[in-house]
Design a protein around this motif. Structure first.
Motif, PDB file in Angstrom:
ATOM      1  N   GLY A   1       1.232   8.925  -5.739  1.00  0.00           N
ATOM      2  CA  GLY A   1       1.295  10.275  -4.904  1.00  0.00           C
ATOM      3  C   GLY A   1       2.217  10.683  -5.063  1.00  0.00           C
ATOM      4  O   GLY A   1       1.632  12.116  -5.225  1.00  0.00           O
ATOM      5  N   SER A   2       3.250  10.500  -5.729  1.00  0.00           N
ATOM      6  CA  SER A   2       4.931  12.032  -6.831  1.00  0.00           C
ATOM      7  C   SER A   2       4.833  12.448  -7.298  1.00  0.00           C
ATOM      8  O   SER A   2       4.773  13.069  -7.749  1.00  0.00           O
ATOM      9  N   LEU A   3       4.025  11.397  -8.155  1.00  0.00           N
ATOM     10  CA  LEU A   3       3.835  11.763  -9.714  1.00  0.00           C
ATOM     11  C   LEU A   3       3.365  13.211  -9.607  1.00  0.00           C
ATOM     12  O   LEU A   3       2.355  14.099  -9.077  1.00  0.00           O
TER      13      LEU A   3
ATOM     14  N   VAL B   1       0.752  -1.133   0.215  1.00  0.00           N
ATOM     15  CA  VAL B   1       0.109  -0.345   0.380  1.00  0.00           C
ATOM     16  C   VAL B   1       1.141   1.187  -0.215  1.00  0.00           C
ATOM     17  O   VAL B   1       0.843   2.111  -0.371  1.00  0.00           O
ATOM     18  N   LYS B   2       1.859   1.150   0.640  1.00  0.00           N
ATOM     19  CA  LYS B   2       3.167   2.298   1.194  1.00  0.00           C
ATOM     20  C   LYS B   2       3.598   2.868  -0.372  1.00  0.00           C
ATOM     21  O   LYS B   2       4.240   3.543  -0.828  1.00  0.00           O
ATOM     22  N   SER B   3       3.756   1.369  -0.921  1.00  0.00           N
ATOM     23  CA  SER B   3       4.364   1.707  -2.032  1.00  0.00           C
ATOM     24  C   SER B   3       3.934   1.900  -2.616  1.00  0.00           C
ATOM     25  O   SER B   3       4.690   2.832  -4.009  1.00  0.00           O
ATOM     26  N   ILE B   4       2.425   1.790  -3.421  1.00  0.00           N
ATOM     27  CA  ILE B   4       1.990   2.474  -4.143  1.00  0.00           C
ATOM     28  C   ILE B   4       1.594   3.726  -3.936  1.00  0.00           C
ATOM     29  O   ILE B   4       1.836   4.332  -4.573  1.00  0.00           O
ATOM     30  N   GLU B   5       1.202   3.892  -3.294  1.00  0.00           N
ATOM     31  CA  GLU B   5       0.960   5.411  -2.282  1.00  0.00           C
ATOM     32  C   GLU B   5       1.794   6.119  -3.269  1.00  0.00           C
ATOM     33  O   GLU B   5       1.604   7.629  -2.833  1.00  0.00           O
ATOM     34  N   GLY B   6       3.135   5.358  -2.484  1.00  0.00           N
ATOM     35  CA  GLY B   6       4.595   6.651  -2.326  1.00  0.00           C
ATOM     36  C   GLY B   6       4.408   7.116  -3.844  1.00  0.00           C
ATOM     37  O   GLY B   6       4.542   8.639  -4.154  1.00  0.00           O
ATOM     38  N   SER B   7       3.960   5.961  -4.730  1.00  0.00           N
ATOM     39  CA  SER B   7       5.163   6.399  -5.992  1.00  0.00           C
ATOM     40  C   SER B   7       4.349   7.211  -6.933  1.00  0.00           C
ATOM     41  O   SER B   7       4.829   7.826  -7.861  1.00  0.00           O
TER      42      SER B   7
ATOM     43  N   GLN C   1      -4.570  12.162  -5.122  1.00  0.00           N
ATOM     44  CA  GLN C   1      -4.923  11.416  -4.326  1.00  0.00           C
ATOM     45  C   GLN C   1      -5.086  10.302  -4.825  1.00  0.00           C
ATOM     46  O   GLN C   1      -5.314   9.843  -6.035  1.00  0.00           O
ATOM     47  N   VAL C   2      -4.534   9.222  -3.717  1.00  0.00           N
ATOM     48  CA  VAL C   2      -4.676   8.098  -4.456  1.00  0.00           C
ATOM     49  C   VAL C   2      -5.106   7.142  -3.393  1.00  0.00           C
ATOM     50  O   VAL C   2      -4.666   7.189  -1.660  1.00  0.00           O
ATOM     51  N   LYS C   3      -6.272   6.107  -3.733  1.00  0.00           N
ATOM     52  CA  LYS C   3      -6.179   4.860  -2.605  1.00  0.00           C
ATOM     53  C   LYS C   3      -6.115   3.955  -2.602  1.00  0.00           C
ATOM     54  O   LYS C   3      -6.420   3.681  -3.253  1.00  0.00           O
ATOM     55  N   VAL C   4      -5.597   2.846  -1.683  1.00  0.00           N
ATOM     56  CA  VAL C   4      -5.715   1.267  -1.802  1.00  0.00           C
ATOM     57  C   VAL C   4      -6.590   0.707  -0.907  1.00  0.00           C
ATOM     58  O   VAL C   4      -6.164   1.437  -0.122  1.00  0.00           O
ATOM     59  N   ASP C   5      -7.490  -0.053  -1.612  1.00  0.00           N
ATOM     60  CA  ASP C   5      -8.090  -1.116  -1.616  1.00  0.00           C
ATOM     61  C   ASP C   5      -7.268  -2.065  -1.161  1.00  0.00           C
ATOM     62  O   ASP C   5      -7.991  -2.745  -2.075  1.00  0.00           O
TER      63      ASP C   5
ATOM     64  N   GLU D   1      -6.908  10.174  -8.119  1.00  0.00           N
ATOM     65  CA  GLU D   1      -7.197  11.426  -8.512  1.00  0.00           C
ATOM     66  C   GLU D   1      -6.562  11.822  -9.059  1.00  0.00           C
ATOM     67  O   GLU D   1      -6.174  11.872  -9.030  1.00  0.00           O
ATOM     68  N   PHE D   2      -6.621  12.342 -10.374  1.00  0.00           N
ATOM     69  CA  PHE D   2      -5.542  12.843 -10.808  1.00  0.00           C
ATOM     70  C   PHE D   2      -6.114  14.131 -11.858  1.00  0.00           C
ATOM     71  O   PHE D   2      -7.110  14.089 -12.547  1.00  0.00           O
ATOM     72  N   ASN D   3      -4.852  14.952 -12.019  1.00  0.00           N
ATOM     73  CA  ASN D   3      -5.310  16.224 -13.191  1.00  0.00           C
ATOM     74  C   ASN D   3      -4.841  15.782 -14.606  1.00  0.00           C
ATOM     75  O   ASN D   3      -3.578  15.485 -14.949  1.00  0.00           O
ATOM     76  N   ASP D   4      -5.899  15.212 -15.868  1.00  0.00           N
ATOM     77  CA  ASP D   4      -5.363  14.147 -16.378  1.00  0.00           C
ATOM     78  C   ASP D   4      -4.494  15.613 -17.926  1.00  0.00           C
ATOM     79  O   ASP D   4      -3.743  15.049 -18.330  1.00  0.00           O
ATOM     80  N   GLY D   5      -4.365  16.980 -17.042  1.00  0.00           N
ATOM     81  CA  GLY D   5      -3.481  17.972 -18.211  1.00  0.00           C
ATOM     82  C   GLY D   5      -2.169  18.168 -17.352  1.00  0.00           C
ATOM     83  O   GLY D   5      -1.253  18.457 -18.163  1.00  0.00           O
ATOM     84  N   LYS D   6      -1.612  17.209 -16.890  1.00  0.00           N
ATOM     85  CA  LYS D   6      -0.534  17.043 -16.615  1.00  0.00           C
ATOM     86  C   LYS D   6      -0.111  15.388 -15.849  1.00  0.00           C
ATOM     87  O   LYS D   6       1.393  15.487 -15.725  1.00  0.00           O
ATOM     88  N   VAL D   7      -0.500  14.502 -15.804  1.00  0.00           N
ATOM     89  CA  VAL D   7      -0.555  13.007 -16.357  1.00  0.00           C
ATOM     90  C   VAL D   7      -1.262  12.500 -16.732  1.00  0.00           C
ATOM     91  O   VAL D   7      -2.634  12.519 -16.736  1.00  0.00           O
ATOM     92  N   THR D   8      -0.771  11.256 -17.096  1.00  0.00           N
ATOM     93  CA  THR D   8      -1.932  10.758 -17.986  1.00  0.00           C
ATOM     94  C   THR D   8      -2.239   9.154 -17.138  1.00  0.00           C
ATOM     95  O   THR D   8      -0.957   8.760 -16.286  1.00  0.00           O
ATOM     96  N   LEU D   9      -3.206   8.293 -17.518  1.00  0.00           N
ATOM     97  CA  LEU D   9      -3.685   7.261 -17.181  1.00  0.00           C
ATOM     98  C   LEU D   9      -2.223   6.345 -16.936  1.00  0.00           C
ATOM     99  O   LEU D   9      -2.218   5.696 -16.724  1.00  0.00           O
ATOM    100  N   GLU D  10      -1.746   6.458 -18.383  1.00  0.00           N
ATOM    101  CA  GLU D  10      -1.073   5.019 -18.607  1.00  0.00           C
ATOM    102  C   GLU D  10       0.496   5.568 -17.680  1.00  0.00           C
ATOM    103  O   GLU D  10       1.089   4.747 -17.901  1.00  0.00           O
ATOM    104  N   LYS D  11       0.372   6.958 -17.386  1.00  0.00           N
ATOM    105  CA  LYS D  11       1.887   6.982 -16.639  1.00  0.00           C
ATOM    106  C   LYS D  11       1.669   6.213 -15.458  1.00  0.00           C
ATOM    107  O   LYS D  11       2.546   6.098 -14.785  1.00  0.00           O
ATOM    108  N   ILE D  12       0.114   6.478 -14.715  1.00  0.00           N
ATOM    109  CA  ILE D  12      -0.147   5.952 -13.604  1.00  0.00           C
ATOM    110  C   ILE D  12       0.114   4.286 -13.813  1.00  0.00           C
ATOM    111  O   ILE D  12       0.600   4.094 -12.629  1.00  0.00           O
TER     112      ILE D  12
END
Length: 68
Positions: free
Chosen positions: A25-27, A17-23, A32-36, A45-56
């Motif tokens: 979340g730093s993009l 959880v920390k690994s994914i939320e940290g990596s 916001q990143v929530k891992v279940d 939750e992301f700004n699609d003008g700054k980061v792509t879904l593919e990059k996530i």
């Protein structure tokens, strides 16, 4: 603003959880990143003008997890 829920396999503990939320979340552009861990879902939750879904997805994959 984009919002996506990804199915991620290979997560098994709090470190995962920390690994994914940290990596992810730093993009730049990720708000916001929530891992279940129980359901294997990652909500981003992301700004699609700054980061792509593919990059996530690539960032999660780089941490050693499979994104469906």
């Amino acid at each position: 603003m984009g919002n996506v829920t990804l199915n991620v396999s290979g997560m098994s503990c709090g470190h995962c959880v920390k690994s994914i939320e940290g990596s992810v979340g730093s993009l730049d552009g990720v708000e916001q990143v929530k891992v279940d861990l129980g359901s294997g879902k990652v909500n981003v939750e992301f700004n699609d003008g700054k980061v792509t879904l593919e990059k996530i997805k690539e960032t999660i994959d780089d941490q050693g997890y499979d994104v469906e």
